[in-house]
Design an enzyme around this catalytic site. Structure first.
Site: not given
Ligand code: NCD
Length: 313
Positions: A53-54, A82, A103, A131
């Site tokens: 999703r993100t 590497k 991320r 987040h």
């Molecule tokens: C979350 C995350 O990556 O922290 N997912 C997301 O971004 N929608 C929640 C999760 O992974 O449980």
């Protein structure tokens, strides 16, 4: 705003303004209106951990606004294998892009990247840290359902220790006067330093292990996945796996406008029979990632959103 690392980078006014901008952009996010506000801009997507999703909603947001995206792609096929450092990767990608979504499995990585980069960094999840872009779409979802984000009863459920979504969200909700009920097994409680900070900010908190009695008074029930990948050992995970499971029958005496949220992916915390109830908000919530990230990207790139956004296509 420059980088967005934690919710501290946004004032309450910023949050309200970005949520209002996101609402204006709904027809663009749905593909009913063409508005190339970010034409010529490039987003660098650097995802060192799995994401559906993100990553995809950042990409959709950029493209719906006429911008483009470059991707690190799978870590295994990048120079990271590497031995390239995060510092060098960031210094490279900030030459290829105007804004970076990062991320990373390490808490603090987004702040570190922002210290190295010349372009703004959007923290798309740093380990068990924060987040904030998820929090913005969560707030948007709450506002769409309740017409406000102030003074609500919010129940946060599941892995409050390792779950970064609930860390960022709890800071934001306390700032808007929401009452938080923290439901988790003892071993997965919200970390003490966060609890202390929330209390210092005047947060009204209740801590419990018991979910069912909390449902009746809730305006929002925010379920989360137990973060298996962050457990130091498998046995500890097995002890708490599957501890909360919401089923449609649990919702018989809840408030009519109560919403069930989940950042997704879900494992078994929400039974699929909840999906068809009026309370299920999690798929809408996932869609809201597009519109909210559109507004955030414009803000980070200093592109104003027009006062009035014209008719449908
Ligand atoms: C979350 C995350 O990556 O922290 N997912 C997301 O971004 N929608 C929640 C999760 O992974 O449980």
């Amino acid at each position: 705003m420059n980088s967005l690392i934690t919710m501290n980078d946004l004032t309450n006014d910023d949050i309200h303004r970005i949520l209002a901008d996101a609402e204006k952009l709904l027809p663009v996010a749905k593909g009913n209106l063409h508005l190339p506000l970010l034409q010529g801009k490039i987003l660098g997507n650097l995802f060192f951990e799995p994401s559906t999703r993100t990553r995809m909603s950042f990409e959709t947001a950029m493209k719906r606004l006429g911008g483009d995206v470059v991707n690190l792609g799978a870590v295994a096929s990048s120079s990271v294998v590497k031995g390239e450092t995060l510092h060098d990767t960031i210094r490279m990608v900030d030459g290829y892009s105007d804004v970076i979504a990062l991320r990373h499995p390490l808490q603090g990585a987004a702040q570190y990247a922002s210290d190295c980069a010349n372009v703004p960094i959007a923290n798309a999840g740093d380990g068990a840290g924060h987040h904030p872009t998820q929090t913005m779409l969560d707030l948007f979802t709450i506002k769409q359902a309740h017409g406000k984000i102030e003074n609500l009863n919010v129940v946060l459920v599941g892995d409050l220790r390792f779950g970064r979504t609930v860390h960022s969200l709890s800071y934001a909700l306390v700032r808007f006067g929401c009452k938080l009920t923290l439901v988790s097994p003892e071993s997965l409680r919200l970390p003490d330093e966060i609890i202390n900070e929330l209390k210092e900010q005047g947060g009204e908190l209740e801590i419990t292990e018991d979910l069912k009695p909390q449902l009746e008074n809730a305006d929002v029930v925010y379920m989360t996945r137990i973060q298996k990948e962050r457990f130091p050992d498998e046995d500890e995970y097995v002890r708490v796996a599957g501890v909360y499971k919401l089923v449609a029958d649990d919702l018989s005496s809840v408030k009519k406008d109560m919403i069930v949220m989940h950042p997704l992916p879900r494992v078994d915390e929400i039974n699929p029979d909840v999906d068809s109830t009026r309370h299920a908000a999690y798929f809408e919530q996932a869609f809201n990632g597009v519109v909210t990230r559109m507004a955030l990207l414009c803000d980070m790139l200093n592109i104003p959103i027009p006062e009035k956004i014209g008719g449908e296509k």
